[in-house]
Design an enzyme around this catalytic site. Structure first.
Site, PDB file in Angstrom:
ATOM      1  N   HIS A   2       0.834  -1.212   0.000  1.00 32.69           N
ATOM      2  CA  HIS A   2       0.000   0.000   0.000  1.00 32.69           C
ATOM      3  C   HIS A   2       0.866   1.259   0.000  1.00 32.69           C
ATOM      4  CE1 HIS A   2      -3.276  -2.626   2.097  1.00 32.69           C
ATOM      5  NE2 HIS A   2      -3.070  -2.965   0.839  1.00 32.69           N
ATOM      6  N   HIS A  51      -9.374  -1.998  -4.949  1.00 30.01           N
ATOM      7  CA  HIS A  51      -8.244  -2.297  -4.057  1.00 30.01           C
ATOM      8  C   HIS A  51      -7.275  -3.278  -4.712  1.00 30.01           C
ATOM      9  CE1 HIS A  51      -5.897  -2.499  -0.445  1.00 30.01           C
ATOM     10  NE2 HIS A  51      -5.776  -3.790  -0.694  1.00 30.01           N
ATOM     11  N   ASP A  70      -3.300  -2.742  -5.150  1.00 30.95           N
ATOM     12  CA  ASP A  70      -2.247  -3.723  -4.864  1.00 30.95           C
ATOM     13  C   ASP A  70      -1.336  -3.924  -6.074  1.00 30.95           C
ATOM     14  OD1 ASP A  70      -2.945  -4.269  -2.234  1.00 30.95           O
ATOM     15  OD2 ASP A  70      -4.126  -6.052  -2.729  1.00 30.95           O
ATOM     16  N   HIS A  86      -0.768 -10.897  -5.313  1.00 31.64           N
ATOM     17  CA  HIS A  86       0.610 -10.436  -5.136  1.00 31.64           C
ATOM     18  C   HIS A  86       1.623 -11.368  -5.804  1.00 31.64           C
ATOM     19  CE1 HIS A  86      -0.792  -7.351  -2.486  1.00 31.64           C
ATOM     20  NE2 HIS A  86      -1.246  -8.207  -1.598  1.00 31.64           N
TER      21      HIS A  86
END
Length: 305
Positions: free
Chosen positions: A79, A238, A242, A265
């Site tokens: 973030h 969101h 990321d 991720h």
């Protein structure tokens, strides 16, 4: 000339670690031109530094974590990294007195306003971009992520959850990146989790700092946060946040188009590594003439508020 950026002055904040639940102090400091983004564990003696590097990402379970050869780690960097990418900050020292960056409210917005409060200044060195020259794609089962040539930075992300609160029309988001659009449309989107997963994680000693104050929490039917969502499609926004943070783990803003389906991720990092390892797929770009800067990178971070 489009110049590199750093902070005008240092700034400090205290928050809670998502996994430990402990107090964490974060200190953001200016850095000289060509330093890059450097994370530093100041609770260790001697302190341990982690330059932003795709190869330093060695753990992507639940977050993006930097781990060095000795096993020292800094978790939950994505973030803050997204905020740096969004504001185009090239050089910064990030000091933290714990194994993780504080979670704040679960979005990048607190970091954006910290950075803006510290002030952003240009440096007497050309800003380097990574320009994508050919398509690179990675897959994992039905999940995939790819990056293609594009004169700007465009992102398209699709999520797919079998949940009544996450309908198909709220599962895809597209952004033609600019600092202003990042701040207004992406930075405020919070991380999310399902109650059943949180209960399991906390039973394993993880996510001890997780709460309705720093995450969107869903049960089997609905969003549990009393205030609801900041955007109807906050969850996919969101995931895009990321991705912006994960792609900036090379320390350079991208010129290209990112597309992803159910990526996370790990897959984002796999894509970044695959891109950087293919010398024919990218090149460094600098711009002496501001008129030639790709759309989205022309507005200074000073014009955001």
């Amino acid at each position: 000339m489009i110049k590199q950026r750093t902070l005008k002055q240092g700034i400090k904040v205290t928050g809670v670690g998502l996994h430990s639940g402990n107090k964490v102090t974060l200190n953001l400091r200016p850095a000289a031109a060509n330093t890059g983004v450097v994370y530093c564990r100041t609770d260790l003696n001697p302190p341990v530094s982690f330059p932003a590097d795709a190869k330093a990402v060695r753990d992507t379970m639940l977050c993006t974590a930097l781990v060095n050869d000795e096993g020292v780690r800094i978790s939950t960097v994505e973030h803050l990294n997204a905020a740096l990418a969004g504001l185009g900050i090239d050089n910064i020292i990030i000091e933290v007195d714990a194994p993780e960056i504080p979670i704040m409210d679960g979005s990048a917005s607190p970091f954006v306003y910290l950075l803006l409060d510290a002030g952003i200044e240009e440096q007497d060195a050309p800003k380097k971009f990574i320009r994508v020259k050919k398509k690179v794609r990675v897959e994992d089962g039905d999940k995939w992520a790819e990056i293609l040539p594009y004169n700007g930075f465009r992102l398209n992300f699709t999520i797919d959850f079998n949940h009544p609160a996450i309908t198909k029309n709220l599962s895809t988001y597209t952004l033609d990146f600019s600092a202003q659009k990042f701040v207004q449309q992406i930075s405020r989107a919070r991380t999310f989790a399902f109650m059943k997963d949180i209960e399991y994680l906390q039973s394993q000693g993880l996510a001890l700092g997780g709460s309705l104050d720093n995450a969107i929490v869903l049960d089997n039917y609905r969003v549990l946060n009393e205030e609801g969502l900041r955007f109807k499609d906050e969850l996919v926004r969101h995931k895009m946040l990321d991705s912006i943070g994960d792609l900036f783990m090379c320390g350079y803003n991208m010129i290209g188009e990112f597309k992803a389906y159910k990526s996370g991720h790990g897959l984002n990092n796999k894509l970044l590594r695959a891109l950087l390892e293919d010398q024919e797929a990218w090149e460094f770009a600098t711009f002496e003439d501001k008129e030639k800067v790709p759309q989205g990178y022309t507005v200074g971070a000073q014009v955001l508020i």
